[in-house]
Scaffold this motif. Sequence first.
Motif, mmCIF file in Angstrom:
data_model
loop_
_atom_site.group_PDB
_atom_site.id
_atom_site.type_symbol
_atom_site.label_atom_id
_atom_site.label_comp_id
_atom_site.label_asym_id
_atom_site.label_seq_id
_atom_site.Cartn_x
_atom_site.Cartn_y
_atom_site.Cartn_z
ATOM 1 N N LYS A 290 30.185 70.139 20.694
ATOM 2 C CA LYS A 290 29.539 69.056 21.447
ATOM 3 C C LYS A 290 30.238 68.793 22.780
ATOM 4 N N GLY A 291 31.485 69.239 22.890
ATOM 5 C CA GLY A 291 32.244 69.000 24.120
ATOM 6 C C GLY A 291 32.802 67.602 24.232
ATOM 7 N N ALA A 292 32.915 66.898 23.098
ATOM 8 C CA ALA A 292 33.421 65.521 23.113
ATOM 9 C C ALA A 292 34.937 65.507 23.299
ATOM 10 N N LYS A 293 35.425 64.418 23.873
ATOM 11 C CA LYS A 293 36.858 64.238 24.077
ATOM 12 C C LYS A 293 37.430 63.135 23.186
ATOM 13 N N GLU A 294 36.569 62.234 22.739
ATOM 14 C CA GLU A 294 37.014 61.092 21.948
ATOM 15 C C GLU A 294 36.041 60.869 20.795
ATOM 16 N N ILE A 295 36.582 60.461 19.646
ATOM 17 C CA ILE A 295 35.752 60.152 18.485
ATOM 18 C C ILE A 295 35.888 58.669 18.187
ATOM 19 N N MET B 40 41.359 58.504 7.752
ATOM 20 C CA MET B 40 41.360 59.900 7.318
ATOM 21 C C MET B 40 41.667 60.829 8.495
ATOM 22 N N TRP B 41 41.025 60.572 9.623
ATOM 23 C CA TRP B 41 41.253 61.404 10.801
ATOM 24 C C TRP B 41 42.671 61.233 11.324
ATOM 25 N N ARG B 42 43.174 60.013 11.303
ATOM 26 C CA ARG B 42 44.532 59.770 11.814
ATOM 27 C C ARG B 42 45.590 60.464 10.961
ATOM 28 N N GLU B 43 45.376 60.531 9.665
ATOM 29 C CA GLU B 43 46.413 60.996 8.757
ATOM 30 C C GLU B 43 46.273 62.455 8.330
ATOM 31 N N TYR B 44 45.056 62.993 8.334
ATOM 32 C CA TYR B 44 44.857 64.327 7.759
ATOM 33 C C TYR B 44 44.244 65.355 8.712
ATOM 34 N N TYR B 45 43.721 64.899 9.827
ATOM 35 C CA TYR B 45 43.150 65.839 10.804
ATOM 36 C C TYR B 45 44.187 66.128 11.890
ATOM 37 N N PRO B 46 44.123 67.307 12.509
ATOM 38 C CA PRO B 46 45.045 67.597 13.611
ATOM 39 C C PRO B 46 44.763 66.689 14.801
ATOM 40 N N ASP B 47 45.771 66.478 15.612
ATOM 41 C CA ASP B 47 45.665 65.571 16.756
ATOM 42 C C ASP B 47 44.956 66.269 17.915
ATOM 43 N N THR B 48 43.689 66.622 17.686
ATOM 44 C CA THR B 48 42.917 67.397 18.659
ATOM 45 C C THR B 48 42.144 66.512 19.619
ATOM 46 N N PHE B 49 41.626 65.405 19.113
ATOM 47 C CA PHE B 49 40.811 64.496 19.915
ATOM 48 C C PHE B 49 41.441 63.107 19.929
ATOM 49 N N LYS B 50 41.105 62.330 20.937
ATOM 50 C CA LYS B 50 41.448 60.913 20.920
ATOM 51 C C LYS B 50 40.567 60.246 19.878
ATOM 52 N N THR B 51 41.165 59.424 19.023
ATOM 53 C CA THR B 51 40.397 58.726 18.000
ATOM 54 C C THR B 51 40.536 57.219 18.189
ATOM 55 N N HIS C 138 38.997 53.300 16.639
ATOM 56 C CA HIS C 138 38.085 52.509 15.836
ATOM 57 C C HIS C 138 37.162 51.757 16.795
ATOM 58 N N ALA C 139 35.986 51.402 16.326
ATOM 59 C CA ALA C 139 34.995 50.757 17.186
ATOM 60 C C ALA C 139 35.552 49.491 17.842
ATOM 61 N N THR C 140 36.392 48.742 17.116
ATOM 62 C CA THR C 140 36.940 47.512 17.695
ATOM 63 C C THR C 140 37.866 47.819 18.872
ATOM 64 N N GLN C 141 38.633 48.892 18.771
ATOM 65 C CA GLN C 141 39.505 49.288 19.875
ATOM 66 C C GLN C 141 38.673 49.746 21.072
ATOM 67 N N PHE C 142 37.632 50.511 20.774
ATOM 68 C CA PHE C 142 36.759 51.036 21.828
ATOM 69 C C PHE C 142 36.017 49.897 22.528
ATOM 70 N N LEU C 143 35.515 48.942 21.753
ATOM 71 C CA LEU C 143 34.792 47.812 22.329
ATOM 72 C C LEU C 143 35.694 46.968 23.212
ATOM 73 N N LEU C 144 36.929 46.734 22.740
ATOM 74 C CA LEU C 144 37.847 45.922 23.537
ATOM 75 C C LEU C 144 38.171 46.606 24.862
#
Length: 232
Positions: A67-72, A82-93, A95-101
């Motif tokens: 998709k060419g995304a940079k952030e999830i 799950m992404w923070r703890e078990y996925y590789p640090d490939t994308f910026k992750t 939570h919706a509250t952080q993104f909204l703020l």
Amino acid sequence: FTGCVAAYFPVAQKIPIALAEIMTACGVDFTLLGEQEWCCGFPLLGAGMREEIKGYIDHNLEVIHQKGAKEIVFACPSCFQMWREYYPDTFKTSHATQFLLELVGQNKVPLDELQMTVTYHDPCDLGRGARVFDEPRETIRAIPGITLVELPRNREECQCCGGGGNLEMIDPELTAQISGRKIEEALATGAQAIVTSCQQCVRTMLTYVRRNKISLEVMDIVELVRRALKQN
């Protein structure tokens, strides 16, 4: 990243829809995985099936690369954890509250006044798990007219909604009892609504409120922000 709860439970489907509408109103360039999105793998951990997770991780990483995304952005705290703890640090992750703020801080969210008194429930995975306590509260307070009152047990001490760990699958009565105590706490604050930032929490508490015909609104913070958006 929509997540399974929001994808399969009609009660929760309004949350990703609201988030998409907010992003559209703010001019965010975003996309969805649609049918290419697989479960994040969180339920497999609970089932003791760690060896099964890799296939899900590899698939989700690959389709997001395509998709060419940079952030999830996740509205589901369990997916986020799950992404923070078990996925590789490939994308910026985020939570919706952080993104909204972040969007609020950039003055990209067109908000109208919303006269409401609300209380906030800290989801287990977002609060004690990911240590995200301030961003949801700051986002709520950014809405003109909103009054935020705290639950007696909040932040690190916040009680589970009753839906954590898929408890409802094995003991629905215990889930209802835990959810009932949470709703009693919310009612005692005098709030018109209990706001959270987790689809499972919304589903569990809303089910209890509806079954017991309690006059209390239950919503996700994304839905609250969507309600406050200026209408063109």
